[in-house]
Design a protein around this motif. Structure first.
Motif, PDB file in Angstrom:
ATOM      1  N   ILE A  25       0.838  -1.194   0.000  1.00  7.65           N
ATOM      2  CA  ILE A  25       0.000   0.000   0.000  1.00  7.65           C
ATOM      3  C   ILE A  25       0.875   1.247   0.000  1.00  7.65           C
ATOM      4  CG2 ILE A  25      -1.666   1.342   1.365  1.00  7.65           C
ATOM      5  CD1 ILE A  25      -2.828  -1.381   2.269  1.00  7.65           C
ATOM      6  N   GLU A  26       1.944   1.234   0.789  1.00 11.15           N
ATOM      7  CA  GLU A  26       2.860   2.376   0.821  1.00 11.15           C
ATOM      8  C   GLU A  26       3.564   2.573  -0.516  1.00 11.15           C
ATOM      9  OE1 GLU A  26       5.156   1.490   4.315  1.00 11.15           O
ATOM     10  OE2 GLU A  26       3.589   2.297   5.635  1.00 11.15           O
ATOM     11  N   CYS A  27       3.856   1.472  -1.191  1.00 14.08           N
ATOM     12  CA  CYS A  27       4.453   1.543  -2.525  1.00 14.08           C
ATOM     13  C   CYS A  27       3.463   2.191  -3.498  1.00 14.08           C
ATOM     14  CB  CYS A  27       4.834   0.142  -2.984  1.00 14.08           C
ATOM     15  SG  CYS A  27       5.753   0.076  -4.524  1.00 14.08           S
ATOM     16  N   LEU A  28       2.196   1.810  -3.423  1.00 18.40           N
ATOM     17  CA  LEU A  28       1.165   2.410  -4.279  1.00 18.40           C
ATOM     18  C   LEU A  28       0.974   3.890  -3.968  1.00 18.40           C
ATOM     19  CD1 LEU A  28      -1.467  -0.471  -4.304  1.00 18.40           C
ATOM     20  CD2 LEU A  28      -0.067   0.304  -6.230  1.00 18.40           C
ATOM     21  N   ILE A  29       1.092   4.261  -2.698  1.00 18.14           N
ATOM     22  CA  ILE A  29       1.013   5.676  -2.319  1.00 18.14           C
ATOM     23  C   ILE A  29       2.171   6.443  -2.954  1.00 18.14           C
ATOM     24  CG2 ILE A  29       1.346   7.271  -0.365  1.00 18.14           C
ATOM     25  CD1 ILE A  29      -1.483   6.243  -0.450  1.00 18.14           C
ATOM     26  N   GLY A  67       3.877  10.313  -7.271  1.00 15.17           N
ATOM     27  CA  GLY A  67       4.358  10.252  -8.645  1.00 15.17           C
ATOM     28  C   GLY A  67       5.749   9.672  -8.819  1.00 15.17           C
ATOM     29  N   TRP A  68       6.217   8.920  -7.832  1.00 14.94           N
ATOM     30  CA  TRP A  68       7.531   8.301  -7.931  1.00 14.94           C
ATOM     31  C   TRP A  68       7.402   6.959  -8.636  1.00 14.94           C
ATOM     32  CZ3 TRP A  68       8.183   8.807  -1.960  1.00 14.94           C
ATOM     33  CH2 TRP A  68       8.359  10.152  -1.618  1.00 14.94           C
ATOM     34  N   LYS A  69       8.382   6.604  -9.432  1.00 12.23           N
ATOM     35  CA  LYS A  69       8.451   5.254  -9.997  1.00 12.23           C
ATOM     36  C   LYS A  69       9.173   4.415  -8.948  1.00 12.23           C
ATOM     37  CE  LYS A  69       8.507   6.803 -14.756  1.00 12.23           C
ATOM     38  NZ  LYS A  69       7.138   7.114 -14.720  1.00 12.23           N
ATOM     39  N   THR A  70       8.644   3.230  -8.663  1.00  9.54           N
ATOM     40  CA  THR A  70       9.195   2.460  -7.548  1.00  9.54           C
ATOM     41  C   THR A  70       9.548   1.037  -7.954  1.00  9.54           C
ATOM     42  OG1 THR A  70       7.026   1.701  -6.829  1.00  9.54           O
ATOM     43  CG2 THR A  70       7.827   3.759  -5.866  1.00  9.54           C
ATOM     44  N   PHE A  81      12.205   6.312  -7.801  1.00  5.03           N
ATOM     45  CA  PHE A  81      12.956   7.026  -8.807  1.00  5.03           C
ATOM     46  C   PHE A  81      12.192   8.292  -9.174  1.00  5.03           C
ATOM     47  CE2 PHE A  81      13.582   2.500  -9.177  1.00  5.03           C
ATOM     48  CZ  PHE A  81      14.954   2.374  -9.180  1.00  5.03           C
ATOM     49  N   THR A  82      12.813   9.427  -8.937  1.00  2.00           N
ATOM     50  CA  THR A  82      12.240  10.681  -9.389  1.00  2.00           C
ATOM     51  C   THR A  82      12.895  11.004 -10.722  1.00  2.00           C
ATOM     52  OG1 THR A  82      13.921  11.995  -8.267  1.00  2.00           O
ATOM     53  CG2 THR A  82      11.935  11.495  -7.012  1.00  2.00           C
ATOM     54  N   ASP A 138      15.046  13.214 -11.283  1.00  2.15           N
ATOM     55  CA  ASP A 138      16.426  13.634 -11.073  1.00  2.15           C
ATOM     56  C   ASP A 138      17.330  12.553 -10.502  1.00  2.15           C
ATOM     57  OD1 ASP A 138      15.552  16.118 -11.880  1.00  2.15           O
ATOM     58  OD2 ASP A 138      15.195  16.805  -9.841  1.00  2.15           O
ATOM     59  N   GLU A 139      16.797  11.702  -9.628  1.00  4.74           N
ATOM     60  CA  GLU A 139      17.671  10.779  -8.916  1.00  4.74           C
ATOM     61  C   GLU A 139      16.895   9.579  -8.377  1.00  4.74           C
ATOM     62  OE1 GLU A 139      19.065  12.361  -5.123  1.00  4.74           O
ATOM     63  OE2 GLU A 139      17.439  13.805  -5.186  1.00  4.74           O
ATOM     64  N   GLU A 140      17.658   8.607  -7.884  1.00  2.00           N
ATOM     65  CA  GLU A 140      17.061   7.462  -7.192  1.00  2.00           C
ATOM     66  C   GLU A 140      17.116   7.742  -5.698  1.00  2.00           C
ATOM     67  OE1 GLU A 140      17.859   2.752  -6.285  1.00  2.00           O
ATOM     68  OE2 GLU A 140      18.928   3.701  -7.914  1.00  2.00           O
ATOM     69  N   ILE A 141      16.003   7.532  -5.035  1.00  2.00           N
ATOM     70  CA  ILE A 141      15.975   7.683  -3.591  1.00  2.00           C
ATOM     71  C   ILE A 141      15.421   6.400  -2.996  1.00  2.00           C
ATOM     72  CG2 ILE A 141      15.703  10.190  -3.598  1.00  2.00           C
ATOM     73  CD1 ILE A 141      12.713   9.770  -3.118  1.00  2.00           C
ATOM     74  N   SER A 142      15.776   6.126  -1.795  1.00  2.00           N
ATOM     75  CA  SER A 142      15.243   4.968  -1.105  1.00  2.00           C
ATOM     76  C   SER A 142      14.200   5.478  -0.120  1.00  2.00           C
ATOM     77  CB  SER A 142      16.362   4.250  -0.368  1.00  2.00           C
ATOM     78  OG  SER A 142      16.060   2.904  -0.212  1.00  2.00           O
ATOM     79  N   ILE A 143      13.026   4.916  -0.174  1.00  2.00           N
ATOM     80  CA  ILE A 143      11.990   5.327   0.762  1.00  2.00           C
ATOM     81  C   ILE A 143      12.367   4.748   2.115  1.00  2.00           C
ATOM     82  CG2 ILE A 143       9.554   5.184   1.340  1.00  2.00           C
ATOM     83  CD1 ILE A 143       8.992   4.931  -1.656  1.00  2.00           C
ATOM     84  N   PRO A 144      12.596   5.586   3.101  1.00  2.00           N
ATOM     85  CA  PRO A 144      13.071   5.084   4.396  1.00  2.00           C
ATOM     86  C   PRO A 144      12.027   4.243   5.113  1.00  2.00           C
ATOM     87  CG  PRO A 144      12.623   7.439   4.491  1.00  2.00           C
ATOM     88  CD  PRO A 144      12.442   7.019   3.068  1.00  2.00           C
ATOM     89  N   ASP A 145      12.515   3.382   5.978  1.00  2.00           N
ATOM     90  CA  ASP A 145      11.626   2.523   6.760  1.00  2.00           C
ATOM     91  C   ASP A 145      10.664   3.349   7.608  1.00  2.00           C
ATOM     92  OD1 ASP A 145      12.807   0.267   5.738  1.00  2.00           O
ATOM     93  OD2 ASP A 145      14.198   0.045   7.408  1.00  2.00           O
ATOM     94  N   HIS A 146      11.131   4.502   8.078  1.00  2.00           N
ATOM     95  CA  HIS A 146      10.280   5.312   8.949  1.00  2.00           C
ATOM     96  C   HIS A 146       9.217   6.086   8.164  1.00  2.00           C
ATOM     97  CE1 HIS A 146      13.538   8.126   7.882  1.00  2.00           C
ATOM     98  NE2 HIS A 146      12.593   9.031   7.911  1.00  2.00           N
ATOM     99  N   PHE A 147       9.259   6.086   6.820  1.00  2.00           N
ATOM    100  CA  PHE A 147       8.177   6.670   6.035  1.00  2.00           C
ATOM    101  C   PHE A 147       7.058   5.646   5.964  1.00  2.00           C
ATOM    102  CE2 PHE A 147       5.916   7.180   1.978  1.00  2.00           C
ATOM    103  CZ  PHE A 147       5.443   8.461   2.130  1.00  2.00           C
ATOM    104  N   SER A 148       6.010   5.909   6.696  1.00  2.00           N
ATOM    105  CA  SER A 148       4.922   4.951   6.765  1.00  2.00           C
ATOM    106  C   SER A 148       3.585   5.671   6.859  1.00  2.00           C
ATOM    107  CB  SER A 148       5.113   4.022   7.964  1.00  2.00           C
ATOM    108  OG  SER A 148       4.093   3.058   7.974  1.00  2.00           O
ATOM    109  N   PRO A 149       3.046   6.118   5.721  1.00  2.00           N
ATOM    110  CA  PRO A 149       1.770   6.828   5.764  1.00  2.00           C
ATOM    111  C   PRO A 149       0.606   5.958   6.215  1.00  2.00           C
ATOM    112  CG  PRO A 149       2.425   6.396   3.498  1.00  2.00           C
ATOM    113  CD  PRO A 149       3.568   5.993   4.377  1.00  2.00           C
TER     114      PRO A 149
END
Length: 128
Positions: free
Chosen positions: A6-10, A16-19, A31-32, A34-45
């Motif tokens: 669900i967080e990946c779909l969010i 609008g990130w490609k994941t 992936f934005t 401009d760059e690749e970012i890692s969604i941190p474990d603490h990001f949990s909507p």
């Protein structure tokens, strides 16, 4: 229920990130342009109300508004109708989720589900 899915779909549909989801290590790479970012474990909507508010804020940029009705224990997403004059049918409901109670442990997940449904994402196979 697959919370990380669900967080990946969010991340994909709201922000609008490609994941890419690495199920074996439970990490989502985003992936934005401009760059690749890692969604941190603490990001949990789905469990953190602070991150859920970021989802609500991002939806407002898309013209979608979210209301939380504590009396009826519902979370609703809607769009404003420009051709109508309030209070006569001035909004169009996109999605509604019934909560067990308006508490911090239930509310963030319901916000995420309403957000995805309001964007046309089918979450029926993910949520059990």
């Amino acid at each position: 229920m697959n919370i990380r899915k669900i967080e990946c779909l969010i991340a994909e549909n709201v922000f609008g990130w490609k994941t890419t989801y690495y199920q074996n290590i439970d990490i989502i790479s985003a992936f934005t342009e401009d760059e690749e970012i890692s969604i941190p474990d603490h990001f949990s909507p789905t469990s953190d109300i602070t991150d859920s508010w970021k989802v609500i804020k991002e939806l407002r940029y898309k013209g979608i508004y979210v209301t939380i009705d504590s009396m009826n224990c519902t979370v609703t997403a809607f769009v404003m109708k420009e051709d109508q004059t309030p209070p006569y049918n001035y909004r169009s409901t996109l999605a509604t989720e019934q909560c067990e109670s308006i508490e911090m442990n239930d509310l963030p997940l319901k916000i995420c589900l309403v957000a995805l449904k309001s964007l046309g994402v089918n979450v029926e196979g993910i949520v059990t």
